[in-house]
Motif scaffolding. Structure first.
Motif, PDB file in Angstrom:
ATOM      1  N   LEU A 114     -81.632 -22.513  76.175  1.00  8.22           N
ATOM      2  CA  LEU A 114     -82.941 -22.330  75.568  1.00  8.22           C
ATOM      3  C   LEU A 114     -83.488 -23.670  75.111  1.00  8.22           C
ATOM      4  CD1 LEU A 114     -85.085 -20.264  74.579  1.00  8.22           C
ATOM      5  CD2 LEU A 114     -83.871 -20.245  72.385  1.00  8.22           C
ATOM      6  N   LEU A 115     -84.692 -24.008  75.561  1.00  3.47           N
ATOM      7  CA  LEU A 115     -85.320 -25.265  75.195  1.00  3.47           C
ATOM      8  C   LEU A 115     -86.309 -25.106  74.052  1.00  3.47           C
ATOM      9  CD1 LEU A 115     -86.042 -26.706  78.765  1.00  3.47           C
ATOM     10  CD2 LEU A 115     -84.063 -27.170  77.291  1.00  3.47           C
ATOM     11  N   ASP A 116     -87.037 -23.990  74.032  1.00  2.00           N
ATOM     12  CA  ASP A 116     -88.063 -23.826  73.010  1.00  2.00           C
ATOM     13  C   ASP A 116     -88.481 -22.367  72.925  1.00  2.00           C
ATOM     14  OD1 ASP A 116     -89.827 -24.569  71.036  1.00  2.00           O
ATOM     15  OD2 ASP A 116     -91.367 -25.309  72.396  1.00  2.00           O
ATOM     16  N   CYS A 117     -88.899 -21.955  71.737  1.00  2.00           N
ATOM     17  CA  CYS A 117     -89.498 -20.641  71.516  1.00  2.00           C
ATOM     18  C   CYS A 117     -90.453 -20.797  70.350  1.00  2.00           C
ATOM     19  CB  CYS A 117     -88.431 -19.583  71.215  1.00  2.00           C
ATOM     20  SG  CYS A 117     -89.120 -17.951  70.802  1.00  2.00           S
ATOM     21  N   GLU A 140     -94.283 -18.251  73.363  1.00  2.00           N
ATOM     22  CA  GLU A 140     -93.993 -19.086  74.540  1.00  2.00           C
ATOM     23  C   GLU A 140     -92.529 -19.495  74.496  1.00  2.00           C
ATOM     24  OE1 GLU A 140     -95.629 -23.053  76.897  1.00  2.00           O
ATOM     25  OE2 GLU A 140     -96.431 -22.533  74.915  1.00  2.00           O
ATOM     26  N   VAL A 141     -91.826 -19.224  75.598  1.00  2.00           N
ATOM     27  CA  VAL A 141     -90.401 -19.534  75.699  1.00  2.00           C
ATOM     28  C   VAL A 141     -90.193 -20.476  76.885  1.00  2.00           C
ATOM     29  CG1 VAL A 141     -88.077 -18.584  76.059  1.00  2.00           C
ATOM     30  CG2 VAL A 141     -89.775 -17.278  74.750  1.00  2.00           C
ATOM     31  N   ARG A 142     -89.367 -21.490  76.681  1.00  2.00           N
ATOM     32  CA  ARG A 142     -88.989 -22.374  77.789  1.00  2.00           C
ATOM     33  C   ARG A 142     -87.475 -22.444  77.833  1.00  2.00           C
ATOM     34  NH1 ARG A 142     -91.110 -28.338  79.762  1.00  2.00           N
ATOM     35  NH2 ARG A 142     -92.438 -27.033  81.061  1.00  2.00           N
ATOM     36  N   ARG A 143     -86.921 -22.321  79.038  1.00  2.00           N
ATOM     37  CA  ARG A 143     -85.471 -22.358  79.181  1.00  2.00           C
ATOM     38  C   ARG A 143     -85.074 -22.950  80.522  1.00  2.00           C
ATOM     39  NH1 ARG A 143     -83.383 -16.236  80.794  1.00  2.00           N
ATOM     40  NH2 ARG A 143     -84.474 -16.137  82.794  1.00  2.00           N
ATOM     41  N   LEU A 144     -83.807 -23.344  80.614  1.00  2.09           N
ATOM     42  CA  LEU A 144     -83.201 -23.787  81.863  1.00  2.09           C
ATOM     43  C   LEU A 144     -82.079 -22.817  82.231  1.00  2.09           C
ATOM     44  CD1 LEU A 144     -82.827 -27.643  81.302  1.00  2.09           C
ATOM     45  CD2 LEU A 144     -84.232 -26.565  83.066  1.00  2.09           C
ATOM     46  N   LEU A 145     -81.916 -22.573  83.531  1.00  5.44           N
ATOM     47  CA  LEU A 145     -80.756 -21.856  84.041  1.00  5.44           C
ATOM     48  C   LEU A 145     -79.893 -22.843  84.805  1.00  5.44           C
ATOM     49  CD1 LEU A 145     -82.394 -18.537  85.332  1.00  5.44           C
ATOM     50  CD2 LEU A 145     -81.340 -18.990  83.110  1.00  5.44           C
ATOM     51  N   HIS A 146     -78.583 -22.791  84.536  1.00  2.00           N
ATOM     52  CA  HIS A 146     -77.650 -23.745  85.119  1.00  2.00           C
ATOM     53  C   HIS A 146     -76.694 -23.087  86.103  1.00  2.00           C
ATOM     54  CE1 HIS A 146     -78.849 -25.846  81.394  1.00  2.00           C
ATOM     55  NE2 HIS A 146     -78.571 -26.959  82.039  1.00  2.00           N
ATOM     56  N   SER A 147     -76.345 -23.828  87.136  1.00  5.59           N
ATOM     57  CA  SER A 147     -75.299 -23.449  88.072  1.00  5.59           C
ATOM     58  C   SER A 147     -74.194 -24.491  87.983  1.00  5.59           C
ATOM     59  CB  SER A 147     -75.847 -23.389  89.505  1.00  5.59           C
ATOM     60  OG  SER A 147     -74.796 -23.241  90.443  1.00  5.59           O
ATOM     61  N   LYS A 148     -73.041 -24.091  87.438  1.00  4.79           N
ATOM     62  CA  LYS A 148     -71.907 -25.002  87.268  1.00  4.79           C
ATOM     63  C   LYS A 148     -72.320 -26.250  86.490  1.00  4.79           C
ATOM     64  CE  LYS A 148     -69.890 -23.323  91.574  1.00  4.79           C
ATOM     65  NZ  LYS A 148     -69.470 -23.638  92.973  1.00  4.79           N
ATOM     66  N   VAL A 150     -75.248 -27.592  86.296  1.00  2.88           N
ATOM     67  CA  VAL A 150     -76.388 -28.305  86.873  1.00  2.88           C
ATOM     68  C   VAL A 150     -77.634 -27.429  86.758  1.00  2.88           C
ATOM     69  CG1 VAL A 150     -77.344 -29.364  88.957  1.00  2.88           C
ATOM     70  CG2 VAL A 150     -74.890 -29.527  88.476  1.00  2.88           C
ATOM     71  N   PRO A 151     -78.735 -27.925  86.182  1.00  7.43           N
ATOM     72  CA  PRO A 151     -79.939 -27.093  86.059  1.00  7.43           C
ATOM     73  C   PRO A 151     -80.548 -26.786  87.414  1.00  7.43           C
ATOM     74  CG  PRO A 151     -80.393 -29.344  85.371  1.00  7.43           C
ATOM     75  CD  PRO A 151     -78.916 -29.266  85.586  1.00  7.43           C
ATOM     76  N   VAL A 152     -80.883 -25.484  87.643  1.00 10.26           N
ATOM     77  CA  VAL A 152     -81.472 -25.084  88.920  1.00 10.26           C
ATOM     78  C   VAL A 152     -82.799 -24.351  88.748  1.00 10.26           C
ATOM     79  CG1 VAL A 152     -79.306 -25.027  90.222  1.00 10.26           C
ATOM     80  CG2 VAL A 152     -80.035 -23.003  88.948  1.00 10.26           C
ATOM     81  N   VAL A 153     -83.082 -23.858  87.530  1.00  6.43           N
ATOM     82  CA  VAL A 153     -84.346 -23.152  87.281  1.00  6.43           C
ATOM     83  C   VAL A 153     -84.918 -23.613  85.946  1.00  6.43           C
ATOM     84  CG1 VAL A 153     -85.484 -20.936  86.926  1.00  6.43           C
ATOM     85  CG2 VAL A 153     -83.582 -21.090  88.543  1.00  6.43           C
ATOM     86  N   LEU A 154     -86.201 -23.939  85.948  1.00  4.54           N
ATOM     87  CA  LEU A 154     -86.947 -24.199  84.726  1.00  4.54           C
ATOM     88  C   LEU A 154     -87.960 -23.079  84.567  1.00  4.54           C
ATOM     89  CD1 LEU A 154     -87.929 -25.893  82.314  1.00  4.54           C
ATOM     90  CD2 LEU A 154     -89.360 -27.190  83.925  1.00  4.54           C
ATOM     91  N   ASP A 155     -87.802 -22.276  83.506  1.00  5.08           N
ATOM     92  CA  ASP A 155     -88.655 -21.119  83.262  1.00  5.08           C
ATOM     93  C   ASP A 155     -89.590 -21.377  82.082  1.00  5.08           C
ATOM     94  OD1 ASP A 155     -88.233 -19.077  85.116  1.00  5.08           O
ATOM     95  OD2 ASP A 155     -86.460 -18.303  84.072  1.00  5.08           O
ATOM     96  N   ASP A 156     -90.877 -21.095  82.280  1.00  3.22           N
ATOM     97  CA  ASP A 156     -91.837 -20.993  81.182  1.00  3.22           C
ATOM     98  C   ASP A 156     -92.273 -19.540  81.119  1.00  3.22           C
ATOM     99  OD1 ASP A 156     -92.347 -23.715  80.052  1.00  3.22           O
ATOM    100  OD2 ASP A 156     -92.779 -24.166  82.154  1.00  3.22           O
ATOM    101  N   ILE A 157     -92.132 -18.934  79.931  1.00  2.00           N
ATOM    102  CA  ILE A 157     -92.362 -17.501  79.750  1.00  2.00           C
ATOM    103  C   ILE A 157     -93.380 -17.298  78.638  1.00  2.00           C
ATOM    104  CG2 ILE A 157     -91.251 -15.293  79.190  1.00  2.00           C
ATOM    105  CD1 ILE A 157     -88.574 -16.620  80.075  1.00  2.00           C
ATOM    106  N   TRP A 158     -94.377 -16.438  78.907  1.00  2.00           N
ATOM    107  CA  TRP A 158     -95.393 -16.138  77.899  1.00  2.00           C
ATOM    108  C   TRP A 158     -95.418 -14.635  77.654  1.00  2.00           C
ATOM    109  CZ3 TRP A 158     -96.416 -19.323  82.173  1.00  2.00           C
ATOM    110  CH2 TRP A 158     -96.507 -20.698  81.870  1.00  2.00           C
ATOM    111  N   LEU A 159     -95.403 -14.257  76.370  1.00  2.00           N
ATOM    112  CA  LEU A 159     -95.318 -12.853  75.956  1.00  2.00           C
ATOM    113  C   LEU A 159     -96.394 -12.538  74.919  1.00  2.00           C
ATOM    114  CD1 LEU A 159     -91.474 -12.996  75.286  1.00  2.00           C
ATOM    115  CD2 LEU A 159     -92.513 -11.908  77.284  1.00  2.00           C
ATOM    116  N   PRO A 160     -96.947 -11.324  74.925  1.00  2.00           N
ATOM    117  CA  PRO A 160     -97.922 -10.952  73.888  1.00  2.00           C
ATOM    118  C   PRO A 160     -97.279 -10.960  72.503  1.00  2.00           C
ATOM    119  CG  PRO A 160     -97.971  -9.403  75.729  1.00  2.00           C
ATOM    120  CD  PRO A 160     -96.742 -10.243  75.910  1.00  2.00           C
ATOM    121  N   GLY A 161     -97.871 -11.693  71.581  1.00  2.00           N
ATOM    122  CA  GLY A 161     -97.291 -11.797  70.248  1.00  2.00           C
ATOM    123  C   GLY A 161     -97.222 -10.480  69.523  1.00  2.00           C
TER     124      GLY A 161
END
Length: 253
Positions: A114-117, A140-148, A150-161
């Protein structure tokens, strides 16, 4: 107490739909309304076909046909000898889990960082996608998904407050399962389907630094709009995928 059957004319229909609605579709609409109202929670068993038939005043076959269609749409899950349950993202085998990134060889569970929320005001383009007003509260949520490692996905997520009051970085960091499992368990928001737009992009300086790749590296951009019951959009997500050792897998029915 028995619930009377609602006439087809009183049920919501898509614009331009014919006035006639088959009886099993009426029952399906009633069942979805009960799910939307939270009568049966994610992972819980719904009443038996006989009980539902008596409740709505229809035949068991009509109820079965409605449930069959809902199971085909991954709203419900049949379990042999146990009954029918509300589908949940907390269950690994549910087929509508939305992450489709697969390693070139073998299988794996991706690690999460998790990078930010943060809570802030929705800009116009996000508000439009989520059917909100510009300036409404959003998470607003920002996160990385890792494989072994190593980062492979950078996600920016927006949700109704309004739907995600109390969602914090601490709660996300403490949750070990998929985000969608947390959303349905703690906030009662069920992601039941999604629409995606996929295109090839080049990594800019920000995404390159986070994904640990050179600027200009080809990435797969996946923009997803997720919906809950009633076709209400409840999540906008933009993921940047490094597919150098992974591919995006989809199943077409």
């Amino acid at each position: 107490m028995s619930t009377p059957l609602v006439p087809a004319a009183e049920l919501p229909r898509p614009e331009g739909a014919a006035s006639f609605s088959p009886l099993y579709r009426q029952i399906k609409s009633l069942l979805i309304a009960r799910l939307q109202a939270g009568e049966w929670k994610a992972g819980e068993a719904i009443p038996s076909e006989l009980e539902l038939a008596a409740r709505f005043g229809v035949s068991q076959g009509t109820v079965r046909k409605a449930i069959d269609e809902m199971a085909a749409e991954n709203l419900l899950v049949r379990r042999q000898g146990k009954g029918t349950f509300v589908a949940t993202h907390a269950e690994e085998k549910i087929q509508y889990r939305f992450l489709r990134l697969v390693p070139d060889e073998g299988s794996e569970a991706l690690g999460r960082q998790l990078l930010d929320c943060r809570r802030q005001r929705a800009p116009a383009w996000i508000a439009k996608a989520l059917q909100m007003r510009a300036g409404d509260a959003m998470v607003e949520v920002r996160r990385l998904l890792h494989s072994k490692g190593v980062p492979v996905v950078l996600d920016d997520i927006w949700l109704p407050g309004q739907l995600f009051k109390g969602l914090t970085a601490e709660r996300l960091a403490q949750h070990r399962g998929p985000f969608y499992g947390l959303f349905e368990a703690e906030f009662g928001v069920h992601m039941i389907r999604a629409e995606e737009k996929i295109r090839a992009v080049a990594a800019d300086a920000d995404s390159a630094a986070l994904l640990q790749v050179p600027v200009g590296t080809p990435l797969l951009s996946v923009e997803r709009l997720s919906f809950t019951y009633g076709d209400r959009p409840v999540e906008l997500r933009r993921g940047l995928y490094n597919t150098s050792t992974h591919f995006y897998r989809n199943e077409l029915n």
